[in-house]
Write an enzyme that holds these catalytic residues in place. Structure first.
Site, PDB file in Angstrom:
ATOM      1  CG  HIS A 101      17.641 -12.145  -7.899  1.00 37.18           C
ATOM      2  ND1 HIS A 101      16.654 -11.677  -8.726  1.00 37.18           N
ATOM      3  CD2 HIS A 101      18.144 -13.253  -8.498  1.00 37.18           C
ATOM      4  CE1 HIS A 101      16.547 -12.473  -9.777  1.00 37.18           C
ATOM      5  NE2 HIS A 101      17.440 -13.428  -9.660  1.00 37.18           N
ATOM      6  NE  ARG A 197      14.324  -6.984 -17.615  1.00 37.92           N
ATOM      7  CZ  ARG A 197      13.082  -6.577 -17.356  1.00 37.92           C
ATOM      8  NH1 ARG A 197      12.772  -5.288 -17.394  1.00 37.92           N
ATOM      9  NH2 ARG A 197      12.157  -7.450 -17.057  1.00 37.92           N
TER      10      ARG A 197
END
Length: 323
Positions: A101, A197
């Site tokens: 993140h 991802r």
């Protein structure tokens, strides 16, 4: 105001399991429930009150109406009507994708002023071979990272931990991670739904197509520093609060009780979130408002509360978190 409960937002995901509904004591026809969003201010996924006269209102509407009385003066000045934390239960039947993140600065620059995502995990339950990944085992460059994603060796440089109930991991923005199969986790994080991802083990999504990867976006988001141990170590004491994580975004503690416990909130300029991971009992705020609480429930205590009394029915284990 009084203690607030919310309707869970259940998320069907390709890697999801079947544990969340029975853990929370709810009935649903949904399968592959990977996440239950317990308390969310994420736009489009705002939690809705389930109890009392405010039932049916969402968290954003409540903050608009009650402001600092609900979330605290400093929080309201900083985040406005956006609730600053997102609380989830996560049930991994398969390994989640390897991901990262962005921090606040990168998220704001790339995603129209959005927040980054620093988070923590508390392992509620775990199968015999349950595991998760957190952090790098060795120094790599951004170029080596990209090459390892391409040649399917990125997992070779990630710490892989066998986990048991009670294990804790702190995940500041930038740390590569993945929740592994068999892990049932309570997650506390900044209000952000931005995930890059990195690698998905060649898995297909619910639509039968490969899921999108964000290899290049992740390259600049990763913190490439290396630490010896990424697990958070602590010593739990019954009937006493144990601080697990304290950072600029949240402070989370663990409290297991077999007798009543009173928490003084008079000096806290913040809401308090109570996440019940085991047992059941009652909570009573300083004004005498009483609510039952049981395993799988999350309760929001408004910032106006002066104290909170926990009354276990036998035993009660909770996480508490505030900003």
């Amino acid at each position: 105001m009084y203690p607030l409960k919310f309707r869970p937002i259940l998320k069907t995901l390709v890697w999801g399991g079947e544990k969340i509904a029975p853990f929370k004591g709810i009935e649903t026809d949904q399968h592959n429930i990977g996440e239950s969003w317990e308390l969310s201010g994420v736009k489009g996924n705002e939690s809705v009150v389930a109890n009392g006269p405010l039932a049916g209102k969402n968290i954003t509407e409540l903050i608009s109406e009650y402001k600092e009385e609900l979330i605290g003066k400093a929080n309201y000045e900083k985040t406005g009507t956006e609730f600053p934390l997102l609380i989830k239960f996560i049930d991994a039947r398969q390994d989640l994708s390897i991901q990262v993140h962005p921090n606040d600065e990168l998220a704001a620059r790339r995603h129209d002023g959005s927040k980054g995502k620093t988070e923590m995990w508390y392992v509620v339950n775990a199968d015999k071979d349950a595991h998760l990944m957190s952090g790098l085992t060795q120094a790599i460059t951004p170029e080596e990272y990209a090459a390892r994603v391409e040649n399917n060796t990125i997992t070779d440089v990630l710490h892989d931990y066998r986990v048991s109930p009670g294990d804790v991991f702190f995940l500041p923005a930038g740390r590569i991670h993945s929740i592994g199969a068999g892990s049932f986790i309570a997650e506390i994080q900044q209000t952000s739904n931005i995930t890059y991802r990195i690698y998905d083990f060649g898995r297909l999504g619910l639509d039968g197509k490969p899921r999108e990867l964000h290899t290049e976006l992740a390259k600049d988001a990763i913190d490439y520093s290396v630490h010896e141990d990424y697990r958070t170590h602590y010593t739990e004491k019954k009937n006493e609060e144990t601080v697990l994580v304290s950072c600029q975004y949240f402070t989370t503690s663990l409290l297991e009780m077999d007798k009543p416990y009173v928490k003084d909130l008079s000096g806290l300029d913040s809401f308090l979130i109570v996440i019940c991971t085991a047992g059941h009992g009652e909570i009573v705020d300083g004004e005498g408002n009483c609510e039952s609480i049981h395993q799988g429930e999350t309760v929001l205590i408004p910032a106006s509360a002066s104290s909170l009394r926990f009354i276990p029915d036998g035993s009660l284990k909770v996480l508490t978190s505030f900003v």
